[in-house]
Design a protein around this motif. Sequence first.
Motif, PDB file in Angstrom:
ATOM      1  N   LEU A  23       0.831  -1.203   0.000  1.00 19.33           N
ATOM      2  CA  LEU A  23       0.000   0.000   0.000  1.00 19.33           C
ATOM      3  C   LEU A  23       0.868   1.256   0.000  1.00 19.33           C
ATOM      4  O   LEU A  23       2.034   1.225   0.401  1.00 19.33           O
ATOM      5  CB  LEU A  23      -0.905   0.023   1.236  1.00 19.33           C
ATOM      6  CG  LEU A  23      -2.011  -1.034   1.328  1.00 19.33           C
ATOM      7  CD1 LEU A  23      -2.711  -0.919   2.679  1.00 19.33           C
ATOM      8  CD2 LEU A  23      -3.019  -0.869   0.197  1.00 19.33           C
ATOM      9  N   GLU A  24       0.265   2.373  -0.449  1.00 19.00           N
ATOM     10  CA  GLU A  24       0.921   3.664  -0.280  1.00 19.00           C
ATOM     11  C   GLU A  24       1.058   3.940   1.216  1.00 19.00           C
ATOM     12  O   GLU A  24       0.249   3.481   2.029  1.00 19.00           O
ATOM     13  CB  GLU A  24       0.090   4.774  -0.935  1.00 19.00           C
ATOM     14  CG  GLU A  24      -0.024   4.674  -2.447  1.00 19.00           C
ATOM     15  CD  GLU A  24       1.274   5.065  -3.142  1.00 19.00           C
ATOM     16  OE1 GLU A  24       2.113   5.702  -2.475  1.00 19.00           O
ATOM     17  OE2 GLU A  24       1.435   4.735  -4.329  1.00 19.00           O
ATOM     18  N   GLU A  26       0.531   6.526   3.119  1.00 16.18           N
ATOM     19  CA  GLU A  26      -0.599   7.186   3.777  1.00 16.18           C
ATOM     20  C   GLU A  26      -1.755   6.219   3.987  1.00 16.18           C
ATOM     21  O   GLU A  26      -2.398   6.201   5.042  1.00 16.18           O
ATOM     22  CB  GLU A  26      -1.062   8.384   2.941  1.00 16.18           C
ATOM     23  CG  GLU A  26      -2.185   9.181   3.589  1.00 16.18           C
ATOM     24  CD  GLU A  26      -2.591  10.397   2.762  1.00 16.18           C
ATOM     25  OE1 GLU A  26      -3.573  11.044   3.129  1.00 16.18           O
ATOM     26  OE2 GLU A  26      -1.916  10.672   1.749  1.00 16.18           O
ATOM     27  N   GLN A  27      -2.022   5.372   2.968  1.00 16.08           N
ATOM     28  CA  GLN A  27      -3.096   4.396   3.093  1.00 16.08           C
ATOM     29  C   GLN A  27      -2.771   3.368   4.171  1.00 16.08           C
ATOM     30  O   GLN A  27      -3.636   2.981   4.962  1.00 16.08           O
ATOM     31  CB  GLN A  27      -3.311   3.693   1.747  1.00 16.08           C
ATOM     32  CG  GLN A  27      -3.813   4.620   0.643  1.00 16.08           C
ATOM     33  CD  GLN A  27      -3.826   3.924  -0.705  1.00 16.08           C
ATOM     34  OE1 GLN A  27      -2.934   3.143  -1.028  1.00 16.08           O
ATOM     35  NE2 GLN A  27      -4.842   4.209  -1.506  1.00 16.08           N
ATOM     36  N   ALA A  28      -1.516   2.929   4.195  1.00 21.94           N
ATOM     37  CA  ALA A  28      -1.108   1.945   5.194  1.00 21.94           C
ATOM     38  C   ALA A  28      -1.244   2.510   6.603  1.00 21.94           C
ATOM     39  O   ALA A  28      -1.683   1.815   7.529  1.00 21.94           O
ATOM     40  CB  ALA A  28       0.332   1.507   4.933  1.00 21.94           C
ATOM     41  N   LYS A  30      -3.341   4.787   7.684  1.00 23.60           N
ATOM     42  CA  LYS A  30      -4.753   4.829   8.070  1.00 23.60           C
ATOM     43  C   LYS A  30      -5.246   3.447   8.481  1.00 23.60           C
ATOM     44  O   LYS A  30      -6.042   3.307   9.413  1.00 23.60           O
ATOM     45  CB  LYS A  30      -5.590   5.365   6.907  1.00 23.60           C
ATOM     46  CG  LYS A  30      -5.370   6.843   6.615  1.00 23.60           C
ATOM     47  CD  LYS A  30      -6.215   7.295   5.434  1.00 23.60           C
ATOM     48  CE  LYS A  30      -5.990   8.782   5.151  1.00 23.60           C
ATOM     49  NZ  LYS A  30      -6.771   9.245   3.981  1.00 23.60           N
ATOM     50  N   LEU A  31      -4.771   2.424   7.782  1.00 22.39           N
ATOM     51  CA  LEU A  31      -5.168   1.056   8.112  1.00 22.39           C
ATOM     52  C   LEU A  31      -4.604   0.640   9.470  1.00 22.39           C
ATOM     53  O   LEU A  31      -5.319   0.095  10.319  1.00 22.39           O
ATOM     54  CB  LEU A  31      -4.676   0.104   7.021  1.00 22.39           C
ATOM     55  CG  LEU A  31      -4.923  -1.390   7.254  1.00 22.39           C
ATOM     56  CD1 LEU A  31      -6.414  -1.673   7.348  1.00 22.39           C
ATOM     57  CD2 LEU A  31      -4.299  -2.212   6.139  1.00 22.39           C
TER      58      LEU A  31
END
Length: 338
Positions: A23-24, A26-28, A30-31
Amino acid sequence: MNDLVTAPAADAATRAALMVMILEEEQAAKLLARLEPEELQVLGNRMCALEQVEGGDLDEALAHFIDRIGSSQLSTHDQIGKVRGLMTRAVGSVKADNLMQRIRPEQARPSPLQLIRWLMPESLVPLVRDEHPQAIAVLLVQLEAQIAAKVLHQLPGDVQGEVVRRVATLGPVRSDALAILEEVLERRIAEHHGQAVLKIGGPREAAEIINNSDKAAERRIMPVIQEFDAELARKVEDEMFTFDDLLKLDRQNMGTLLREIESEVLVIALKALQDDDLKVFFAAMSERAAEGLRDEMEERGRVRLADVDTARREMIAIARRLSEAGTISFGSGDDDFV
């Protein structure tokens, strides 16, 4: 994601680690923010242990993920609220409200948790005063910090510390708990109907409308407000033109402005500015003048905030006068700021 902790080491945790790593960032992030501490530890260890990943392993992880998605159900709790939230982030609250009114006119009314963000602090306190500290904590984190602080200040002293402690330790909140909280809020709002005043409009909103109009509109509008209420006109003007707007001046226009400002006023007005903002003013001066101003500011020592505000207002007034006379410009053509 509890199977991260309980599943055999070779399957769930490793596959999850692979998915996060592709994942990018930023996405990682948030997860990962949604995981429990023990899950984070397991996943973090597995991510650090990953070495070269074969294509087959990645394919297997992706296939397993797709299978899990295919067998899962999408939660529809507060689906309208989620869509409204996405729309608001994309196009702003006003356009989002208009869109939702067209998409779901019968369900476009904001939820109680959304509605409380528009209430004045004095209207919020009766809604939450008798609630459990945990419920109050959940409500406060929905508000802007300044509004939340005012609500907290009006709560009983023995409750304030417990509420803030719970705010500091809040973790994931179950969707069904939020649903119950919304029901309670809706009932309380109904009980206090007629007392809860929506905070809509104000000098700032009026200033934003004028700033997005042309100069001719400003010349028509401001005299009308001035005749109706001089103090209101002053508040609108203060919001139309702030000290931060001076930072938008280019070097030439800033130099013209600074030549009109008395040294004493400038020294006080620039106190407490960040270094990056000070550079905007110093860049319009000679090196010798900038150095002299720095020395004066250091020698001045502490200055009352009220005096700083007065000095900045004087600078703003001079900038407005110069702009109206065409001596300095904040933009170009008919779209100049003032």
